[in-house]
Design a protein around this motif. Structure first.
Motif, PDB file in Angstrom:
ATOM      1  N   ASP A  81     -47.431 -19.882  19.815  1.00 33.68           N
ATOM      2  CA  ASP A  81     -47.873 -20.998  20.461  1.00 33.68           C
ATOM      3  C   ASP A  81     -46.883 -21.942  20.111  1.00 33.68           C
TER       4      ASP A  81
ATOM      5  N   ARG B 136     -47.665 -12.993  23.342  1.00 32.02           N
ATOM      6  CA  ARG B 136     -48.827 -13.973  23.496  1.00 32.02           C
ATOM      7  C   ARG B 136     -49.482 -14.562  22.358  1.00 32.02           C
TER       8      ARG B 136
ATOM      9  N   PRO C 220     -40.947 -12.189  27.473  1.00 26.34           N
ATOM     10  CA  PRO C 220     -42.295 -11.790  27.086  1.00 26.34           C
ATOM     11  C   PRO C 220     -42.334 -12.014  25.705  1.00 26.34           C
ATOM     12  N   ASP C 221     -41.580 -11.424  24.703  1.00 26.05           N
ATOM     13  CA  ASP C 221     -41.789 -11.104  23.410  1.00 26.05           C
ATOM     14  C   ASP C 221     -40.820 -11.789  22.537  1.00 26.05           C
TER      15      ASP C 221
ATOM     16  N   TRP D  60     -39.054 -15.469  21.261  1.00 22.53           N
ATOM     17  CA  TRP D  60     -38.872 -17.074  21.336  1.00 22.53           C
ATOM     18  C   TRP D  60     -37.385 -17.488  20.853  1.00 22.53           C
TER      19      TRP D  60
ATOM     20  N   ASP E 277     -45.937  -8.805  20.225  1.00 18.43           N
ATOM     21  CA  ASP E 277     -46.959  -9.777  21.077  1.00 18.43           C
ATOM     22  C   ASP E 277     -46.466 -11.133  21.236  1.00 18.43           C
TER      23      ASP E 277
ATOM     24  N   GLN F 179     -39.943 -19.839  25.039  1.00 17.84           N
ATOM     25  CA  GLN F 179     -40.241 -18.318  25.178  1.00 17.84           C
ATOM     26  C   GLN F 179     -39.305 -17.798  26.287  1.00 17.84           C
TER      27      GLN F 179
END
Length: 70
Positions: free
Chosen positions: A32, A29, A49-50, A52, A27, A46
């Motif tokens: 941070d 999201r 979406p998943d 980094w 996830d 990022q």
């Protein structure tokens, strides 16, 4: 930085790419950017979406080991 900075149990894959880490999460999201930077990394972005990319510098290999729990 520990995996809890990216969400406990959230890290599914870490790839060392020279001076950075490509980190895949269950996830995205849960991660941070400010927490990643506060953990001492030079930056993070990022890229999906998943996924980094984290700039770790010369200690990228050691950082990957720490993130994997080693």
């Amino acid at each position: 930085m520990c995996s809890s900075d990216l969400g406990t149990g959230n890290v599914t894959h870490i790839e060392v790419r020279a001076s950075r880490l490509a980190i895949t999460l269950r996830d995205g999201r849960a991660a941070d950017e400010s927490a990643i930077r506060a953990a001492g990394f030079r930056g993070a972005v990022q890229v999906a979406p998943d996924t980094w990319h984290v700039i770790a510098g010369a200690e990228a290999d050691a950082a990957a080991v720490r993130l994997r729990g080693g």
